[in-house]
Design an enzyme around this catalytic site. Sequence first.
Site, PDB file in Angstrom:
ATOM      1  CE  LYS C 170     -19.008 -16.368 -13.878  1.00  0.00           C
ATOM      2  NZ  LYS C 170     -18.295 -17.435 -13.188  1.00  0.00           N
ATOM      3  CE  LYS C 238     -18.421 -18.080  -5.592  1.00  0.00           C
ATOM      4  NZ  LYS C 238     -17.681 -18.827  -6.609  1.00  0.00           N
TER       5      LYS C 238
END
Lengths: 291, 291, 291, 291
Positions: C170, C238
Site C-alpha cells: 500500500k 499521512k
Amino acid sequence: MSSIGFVGPGIMGAPMITNLVAAGHQVLAYGRSEMSCTRILAAGAQVAGSPAEVADGADLVITMLPDTPDVEDVLGTGGLAAALMPGQIFVDMSTIRPDTTRDIHHSLAERGIMMLDAPVSGGEAAAHEGTLSIMVGGEASALDEAREVLECLGATITHVGPAGAGQLTKAANQLIVAANIQAVSEAIVLLESAGADLTSALAAINGGLAGSTVLTRKREAFINGSFEPGFRITLHNKDLRIVCSAADGAGIALPMTALVSQLMVAAVAQGLGHLDHSALLTLIRTCNSSH
Amino acid sequence: MSSIGFVGPGIMGAPMITNLVAAGHQVLAYGRSEMSCTRILAAGAQVAGSPAEVADGADLVITMLPDTPDVEDVLGTGGLAAALMPGQIFVDMSTIRPDTTRDIHHSLAERGIMMLDAPVSGGEAAAHEGTLSIMVGGEASALDEAREVLECLGATITHVGPAGAGQLTKAANQLIVAANIQAVSEAIVLLESAGADLTSALAAINGGLAGSTVLTRKREAFINGSFEPGFRITLHNKDLRIVCSAADGAGIALPMTALVSQLMVAAVAQGLGHLDHSALLTLIRTCNSSH
Amino acid sequence: MSSIGFVGPGIMGAPMITNLVAAGHQVLAYGRSEMSCTRILAAGAQVAGSPAEVADGADLVITMLPDTPDVEDVLGTGGLAAALMPGQIFVDMSTIRPDTTRDIHHSLAERGIMMLDAPVSGGEAAAHEGTLSIMVGGEASALDEAREVLECLGATITHVGPAGAGQLTKAANQLIVAANIQAVSEAIVLLESAGADLTSALAAINGGLAGSTVLTRKREAFINGSFEPGFRITLHNKDLRIVCSAADGAGIALPMTALVSQLMVAAVAQGLGHLDHSALLTLIRTCNSSH
Amino acid sequence: MSSIGFVGPGIMGAPMITNLVAAGHQVLAYGRSEMSCTRILAAGAQVAGSPAEVADGADLVITMLPDTPDVEDVLGTGGLAAALMPGQIFVDMSTIRPDTTRDIHHSLAERGIMMLDAPVSGGEAAAHEGTLSIMVGGEASALDEAREVLECLGATITHVGPAGAGQLTKAANQLIVAANIQAVSEAIVLLESAGADLTSALAAINGGLAGSTVLTRKREAFINGSFEPGFRITLHNKDLRIVCSAADGAGIALPMTALVSQLMVAAVAQGLGHLDHSALLTLIRTCNSSH
C-alpha cells in the site's frame, strides 16, 4: 604603466576603471549607453567609439559584461575579436558559460592572442575598494603579464587552472553560496517553528562547524527580513543557469545544485527577483504558509 | 562546588567528567559497560550502581547518551526520572528528538523538577578542551543555576529559547553542516570535470561569500580523500533523522534538508557509514562514475 | 457464514459492514462516536460496547481505522488484543506503519492468533460497491480462511508476502500515485507556458507510454481545476509519512519519494489539505506565480 | 497521392518511408550514411543527393532526425531551408528543442512556408506498424493539408496548439514517463526491502490508481532485470535536457523534473546509457547497496 582597453563600464566596471586610472594606467573604454560615456569620463578614462576601437594600441583588453551573449556580441558584432592582435592579452572578467569561454580561448589562441577568464567575487563594494577576489583560468604566462594590472582590481588573484577554470570556479562558488543561503533559510524556518530565539540560535550555530560567511554577513538580513540587494536573485539565477549548463556539458549529476537552482527559478517566478539572494528565506516561508 | 550526577561516560562524556572533577565538582557517574567503570574512575569520579543512584544528593544531573531511546531508557527503566527530586536540575546534553525532549520537560516540570536540553557541538576535541558550544533550551532561571557547571564544559553557553529549543538549534546546526558538505562536494566534482586546480580553487572560494567553517576545516580531507572521522556518517544520519522528524512534527516542508538527508541514507547504505561526514564527496563521485 | 467482529464504522468501514451483512455474515461492530451506532445499525449489524467485545464468538475480527495510533489504541487500551483467542483471525484493513504491523503480527502469533495486514485501495466508491483492491500480507493459510469474507469487500485480493507486506505494498502504491500526480502537474504547468491546448495534449499523452490511471481519472479535475475529494491531501500526506518511515526503517534512500513527500507537506501547510490530492497542481502553479 | 521529400531514414525514419510508399506516395529521401541509401531503396523510395534536393517538386517535406543540431544542420548547411518554396509544407517529426522549433517556424513563415512540429511517441514498433502517436504544433490549416500523409504514419494525430506546442507536448510526455519509471523503481526497492512478492505486489498496484502504461509494459523488465532497449537511457537523457531547457526558457520551476533529470544524467555517467530507460531501477538499487 600599461595601455588598457575596457568594455563594460557598468556598476562593477566603472569603479574598476577608476582603480586602473588611479594606479597610473591609461584606459580607453567603451560602453553602449549614454551614461557609459559619463561614467568613463568621470573615471578619468578616454571614450572609444566601438568595442573594436579599445584594442587599438592596448597591452591588455578587459571586458566586464552582464552575460554570455553580451560577451559574444562585443567580440563578434562589436568587432573586438577581429581587432585584437597577437601579443595582446584579452581578459574577460564577466561571469559567463565555461564552454563559451573555452571556445573563445581557442579561437583567439589560433591567432596568437592569449586570453584569461577572470571572473570575480566580492560585489560592488569590493569593486570600489579594489579588493575583488579574482579566479583566473588560462595560461600561467598570460597571468604573469596581466598580474600587475589585475592587482589594481583585486586583493587576491588566484590561478585556478586552464582555459575555463576561472569560470568554473566562479560557478562552483555560486552554487555553494546558493546552497548555503537555502540551508540557513530552512534552518530558520525550523527554528521559528519551535519558538527558538533566532538571534542567539544563529549566533550559536555560526560559532561551530555550521559557521559560514553567509551566516556572518547575511544574519542581520535574515533576522530583520531586510532583503535590499546586495546581489540580486535574478543575477544569482543567471549564474545558476551557467552552473547547470556546465554540469550538463560535463555529464555530471549534481542533485542539490539542481534543487536549489529550481528554488531560485521559483523565487524569480514569484516576483522576488529584485531582492537580495538571501530572500530565498521568503520563498521557503511562503512555501510553508497559507496565503 | 556542586554535587553532580552523570550518566553516559562515553567518548564525549568521559572527558566531560574529567573537566567537571578538575573544576572541583564532586561527580557520581553511571555507565552500562565495564569500560565505563574504568573511565569513570580514571576521570576521578565515583561509580554509581544504576542511573537512579546518580540522583542521590545531586544538585544537578547530566546525561550524555547516544540517541533518543537511550535517554528514555535511562529515565524510565533505569529509574532516573523517578529518582529526581524537586529542586534538582536535570540537564540532557545528548542530541535527541525535540518532541521527546519537550515531553520529558513537561513530565518533570509537573513534579517540580527543572530540565534543560543542552546538546553540544564541537566534537571529541572540544569535549577534552572544555570548549564545547552548548545550545540550551528551557527556563532561564534553570540555566542561571546550571551555568557555573556548564562553563567547565563549554566555551560558549547560549540560551536559545524554551524547552526543546536547544535540540532544535542543534538540529538546525546539523542540517546546515550536511548541506554545506554536500554543496562543497558537488562543487568539487564540477571543478574536477574541468581540470581546475582543486587546492587553489577551494582557497579562492573560501575567501569569498562561499567561505565556511566546513571548507576551512575539511578542505584537506576533501583534497586528499582522507575521511577518517571526525564525525561519522552514521551519527550525522541519526541527527538528520531527528531533523526530518522535527520538521514533520511541525508540518514544515524543507526540500533541501530532505534531499541531503536521503543522500546521507544512501551513504550509509553504500557502506560509508564509518567514515567522516565529508565522505559525502565519495557518494557524489560514485554517483557520477561507472563502476 | 461467519461471525465477524468489526472496529471502525467510518466512511470506508460502514459500507464494508453493509456488504458483509448483505453476504449473510453476522457482524458485531464497535465505533467510538454516537454516529457510529447509527451507522452500525443502519448497516444491519449489532453494536458492541467496546473494541474487546467484538472478539466475542467471532471467527474473524476486522479493523478499519484512520491511522497507526488508532489501531494501537483499539488493541491496547481498547482491550481487543487481550480479547482475541487462538484460532481467531485478526485482519487489519487500515493503512498504517509496516513496522507497527509487524510488531502486532508477532505479539499475536506468540499467543496463537493469526493476523493479516490487508490495506485497501479504491476509495469510498469501491468500498460501497465491494470492489476494493486488497493487498494482503501474512500467512497464506490465514488468507485461505479469510478469503471468503474478504471477497465480499473487494474485487481483487492479492497475497503479496509475509507480515507487513500488505502495508508496504500500500505504501508503494501511494508513493507511485503521488509521484504520478506531481509529474502530470509539472507537465501541465509546462504545457500552459507554451499555450498548448491542455485537453488535446493530455489526451495525446495518455495514449502513449506516459498514460496512467491518474491521467485517465483525474484529467477532468486537472483541466477544470475542480479539486473536491476524492482522496484528501491530508490523508495522502499521512500515507507518505508512512512511506518515508518505512524507507527510513529499512535504511533505503528514495529521493523522488522524499521530494514529493515534501511537496505534500507544503500543500498541507498552504491550506490545501482538504482538497483532492490532484490539487498538487495548485501547489506547483502557486510556486510559479507571483501573488 | 503526394510527392514527399524525406530526410532521416534511420531506425524510425526508414519504416516511416516504407509506410508512405505503401500508401502510394512518391518519396524522395536523403540520408548521410551509405546505409541510408540501402534503406531508402529497400523502402521503395528514390535517393536524393542532398537535403536540399528532397524539396524539389515536393508537396510536403518531412524530417526525422536525432537531435536539435541535426535539424539545424539539414536546414542550414544542408540547404533545405533555402530550397523550400512557398506552398510547400515542412513537417519536422524529430524531437527537438521547442525554442529552436519556434525560430524555424517563424523564419519559414516569413517566406510563406508553413511548418508543423510533429514529434511522435510509440517507438520503433509503432513506426513499423504505422501506429505512432503524433503530437502536432502549428497552423490547423497546415495540418489539414498534411493530415492524409500523417495518417499513413500514425494511429492518432492530435493538434495540440501553435508552433512549438507539438515539441512541448512531447517534452511533457517524456517527463511523465521518466517520473513514472523512477516512481515504480523506488516502489520496487521499497517492496524488496520487506520481502514482498514483486510479481503479485506490482499486479495489485497496477490494478488501482497507481496503474500506468509504464507498469503494464515494463513490469516484466523490472521483475526480470532485462533492460535491453526499447528506448535508450541516452535518448531519454537527451529528451530531458530538452524538457529542462524548455522549462528554463519559460522561467518555470519543475522540482520533480529537475530531480529525475539528474538521476538520468547519473545513469548515463554510471555507464547505463545503452540500456532501456527502465534501468533507472538499476541506478536506485546501486544507490542503496554497497559495492
